[in-house]
Design an enzyme around this catalytic site. Structure first.
Site, PDB file in Angstrom:
ATOM      1  N   TYR A   1       0.796  -1.259  -0.068  1.00 32.06           N
ATOM      2  CA  TYR A   1       0.021   0.217   0.172  1.00 32.06           C
ATOM      3  C   TYR A   1       0.976   1.095   0.053  1.00 32.06           C
ATOM      4  O   TYR A   1       1.809   1.563   0.753  1.00 32.06           O
ATOM      5  CB  TYR A   1      -1.021   0.106   1.406  1.00 32.06           C
ATOM      6  CG  TYR A   1      -1.779   1.060   1.510  1.00 32.06           C
ATOM      7  CD1 TYR A   1      -2.742   1.539   0.805  1.00 32.06           C
ATOM      8  CD2 TYR A   1      -1.572   2.151   2.450  1.00 32.06           C
ATOM      9  CE1 TYR A   1      -3.634   2.631   0.610  1.00 32.06           C
ATOM     10  CE2 TYR A   1      -2.314   3.233   2.810  1.00 32.06           C
ATOM     11  CZ  TYR A   1      -3.366   3.411   1.759  1.00 32.06           C
ATOM     12  OH  TYR A   1      -4.278   4.517   1.958  1.00 32.06           O
TER      13      TYR A   1
ATOM     14  N   LYS B   1       4.386   8.738   8.916  1.00 29.51           N
ATOM     15  CA  LYS B   1       4.263   7.836  10.260  1.00 29.51           C
ATOM     16  C   LYS B   1       5.271   8.552  11.476  1.00 29.51           C
ATOM     17  O   LYS B   1       5.015   9.546  11.763  1.00 29.51           O
ATOM     18  CB  LYS B   1       3.956   6.558   9.910  1.00 29.51           C
ATOM     19  CG  LYS B   1       2.891   6.179   9.218  1.00 29.51           C
ATOM     20  CD  LYS B   1       2.393   4.913   9.242  1.00 29.51           C
ATOM     21  CE  LYS B   1       0.951   4.682   8.442  1.00 29.51           C
ATOM     22  NZ  LYS B   1       1.082   4.167   7.266  1.00 29.51           N
TER      23      LYS B   1
ATOM     24  N   ASP C   1       9.247   2.859  -0.384  1.00 29.54           N
ATOM     25  CA  ASP C   1       8.147   3.418   0.507  1.00 29.54           C
ATOM     26  C   ASP C   1       8.440   3.111   1.889  1.00 29.54           C
ATOM     27  O   ASP C   1       7.966   1.794   2.412  1.00 29.54           O
ATOM     28  CB  ASP C   1       6.724   3.173  -0.016  1.00 29.54           C
ATOM     29  CG  ASP C   1       5.838   3.359   0.954  1.00 29.54           C
ATOM     30  OD1 ASP C   1       6.139   4.126   1.933  1.00 29.54           O
ATOM     31  OD2 ASP C   1       4.548   3.491   0.323  1.00 29.54           O
TER      32      ASP C   1
HETATM   33  C1  LIG Z   1       0.264   4.479   5.880  1.00 29.59           C
HETATM   34  C2  LIG Z   1       1.021   4.364   4.677  1.00 29.59           C
HETATM   35  C3  LIG Z   1       0.927   5.233   3.639  1.00 29.59           C
HETATM   36  C4  LIG Z   1       0.086   6.219   3.596  1.00 29.59           C
HETATM   37  O1  LIG Z   1       0.167   7.290   4.532  1.00 29.59           O
HETATM   38  P1  LIG Z   1      -0.828   8.217   4.841  1.00 29.59           P
HETATM   39  O2  LIG Z   1      -0.252   9.137   5.924  1.00 29.59           O
HETATM   40  O3  LIG Z   1      -2.029   7.589   5.413  1.00 29.59           O
HETATM   41  O4  LIG Z   1      -1.509   8.774   3.518  1.00 29.59           O
HETATM   42  C5  LIG Z   1       1.696   4.987   2.614  1.00 29.59           C
HETATM   43  N1  LIG Z   1       2.590   3.924   2.366  1.00 29.59           N
HETATM   44  C6  LIG Z   1       2.851   2.965   3.535  1.00 29.59           C
HETATM   45  C7  LIG Z   1       3.861   1.858   3.331  1.00 29.59           C
HETATM   46  C8  LIG Z   1       2.164   3.174   4.629  1.00 29.59           C
HETATM   47  O5  LIG Z   1       2.199   2.318   5.687  1.00 29.59           O
END
Ligand SMILES: *Cc1c(COP(=O)(O)O)cnc(C)c1O
Length: 437
Positions: free
Chosen positions: A146, A274, A241
């Site tokens: 994601y 995060k 990511d």
């Molecule tokens: C949480 C998450 C996102 C999205 O971040 P948001 O602040 O919720 O938009 C993207 N990539 C990864 C791997 C994530 O865990």
């Protein structure tokens, strides 16, 4: 608790009148596991209290940001000070430089970084930058990873490698999805085939190096090595990511874990979120100077944000990073997480329940399976009904894990040995429910 005295239920019913599904992000609604979402009243350290005043040991921690636990005194003080000075200016501040410098000092693959407000925005901007820098349109992602909810990323595999993806959400035009190729995680042969067919058109390959959005699945070292080699060979950018793993699995993120196995390894671009906001809306993307200078106002790739680098959020993030870079922090956090995972594994074995688990730093995952899955189809072989029994068994005993079997868990520095032992004891009882389910 009767329905008339259950404040979580009353709030959920009220929320559903005003907010679609009663929540501002879908997984909070407990749709996968059933039951009533817990509305949080307040939190402290490793705990939060719900609207009924019930205490829970929190293994979500806002889905990762709360690595110090809730309400860490140094962070609260930094935020209070920042708020007194002002909320937002739309003009640069010194705190943004301090946070940027702190991030760059900890992540050697990044020479420059731009701050944004959400992981979605960071991933979307990194893709635009990769496309702008390479002059190409296509991107590769992996099933089960994601990267936020930008249109180009809400895509599932089409039929076969010759075709690109199909939207996973209404409202995403098929034309947008057709620029995204979705491959199977940890499948080297398929990756090689995809690059052989489309390599010259690929702007970037985006990957969660340790995928936390299909619970907890590591990219194997040989797979990661092939991702790196094929991107270099074909002139595509490797985008990590690390929104979840950054400053969570290690001080240098997941890339430092792969660099330990593959000397000299680094991604081209990194996306973060995060933990870097410490619980405030803050995210970032960064990489080599030559690529980052393609961004506006220096270069042709447009990117902007009214609240980007917000002074309260940057103060919160900076105070958080200054705590986690203290000597011994990650050693202690990793030991806590490891002891939780070992305790759960032992309890499951004693109860005769199929169980396997993995962890890195302050992030963990477990499966009601005999062996750790390597890709999304294998994760989805988990039995949802059994997971739900376990989830509610834990929740009833005051332990709050993610309300879906495809999400990782998070331990904070505030989780004490007593909290972990209480969790294992709750799991021991919950596993017994599973034996007869
Ligand atoms: C949480 C998450 C996102 C999205 O971040 P948001 O602040 O919720 O938009 C993207 N990539 C990864 C791997 C994530 O865990």
């Amino acid at each position: 608790m009767t329905p008339s005295t259950d404040r979580n239920l009353a709030l959920f019913e009220r929320a559903r009148q005003a907010i679609p599904g009663g929540v501002n992000s879908p997984v909070r609604a407990f749709r996968a596991v059933g039951g009533t979402p817990r509305f949080v009243q307040r939190a402290e350290g490793a705990y939060f209290w719900d609207a009924n005043g019930r205490r829970h040991i929190d293994y979500i921690g806002s889905w990762g940001p709360m690595i110090l636990g809730h309400g860490h005194p140094a962070v609260v003080e930094a935020v209070q000070q920042a708020v007194l000075e002002g909320f937002s200016y739309g003009a640069p501040t010194e705190c943004e430089i301090e946070l940027a410098e702190e991030i760059l000092a900890l992540v050697p693959s990044m020479d420059m970084v731009r701050l944004v407000s959400s992981g979605t925005e960071a991933a979307m901007s990194a893709i635009r930058l990769a496309r702008g820098a390479t002059g190409r349109s296509k991107l590769i992602k992996f099933e089960g990873c994601y990267h936020g909810h930008a249109d180009a990323l809400l895509v599932k595999a089409g039929s076969g490698l010759a075709t690109f993806g199909n939207p996973t959400s209404a409202g995403v035009p098929p034309e947008v999805a057709q620029h995204t190729l979705v491959l199977e995680y940890n499948n080297i042969a398929q990756l090689e085939e995809a690059f052989a067919l489309h390599g010259a058109q690929v702007a970037c390959l985006m990957i969660e190096p340790i995928a936390g959005n299909m619970n907890f699945v590591r990219a194997s070292v040989p797979f990661m090595q092939r991702c790196r080699e094929l991107c270099t060979e074909h002139g595509a950018l490797l985008v990590f990511d690390e929104v979840m793993t950054g400053f969570r699995v290690a001080l240098g993120g997941a890339q430092s874990v792969y660099a330990a196995a593959l000397p000299g390894f680094r991604p081209d671009l990194t996306v973060m979120g995060k933990v870097i906001g410490g619980g405030m809306p803050l995210a970032a993307f960064g990489g080599p100077r030559a690529i980052m200078e393609q961004l506006a106002p220096l270069g042709p790739v447009y990117q902007a944000g009214t609240l980007s680098g917000n002074p309260v959020a940057t103060a919160c993030g900076l105070a958080t990073l200054r705590e986690i870079r203290k000597p011994g922090f990650f050693e202690a956090l990793s030991a806590s997480t490891r002891s939780l995972v070992d305790g759960l594994t032992t309890a499951a074995r004693e109860a005769g329940v199929a169980f396997c688990a993995d962890c890195e730093g302050g992030m963990f995952g477990f499966f009601l399976l005999e062996a750790l899955p390597q890709n999304y189809p294998a994760v989805m072989k988990s039995d949802a009904a059994r997971f739900n029994t376990l989830f509610h068994g834990l929740l009833d005993r005051g332990v709050y894990i993610a309300p879906a079997l495809y999400e990782a868990g998070f331990v904070s520095a505030a989780h004490s040995q007593a909290d972990l032992a209480e969790t294992v004891e709750a799991a021991r009882e919950a596993f017994r429910l599973l034996r007869f389910s």
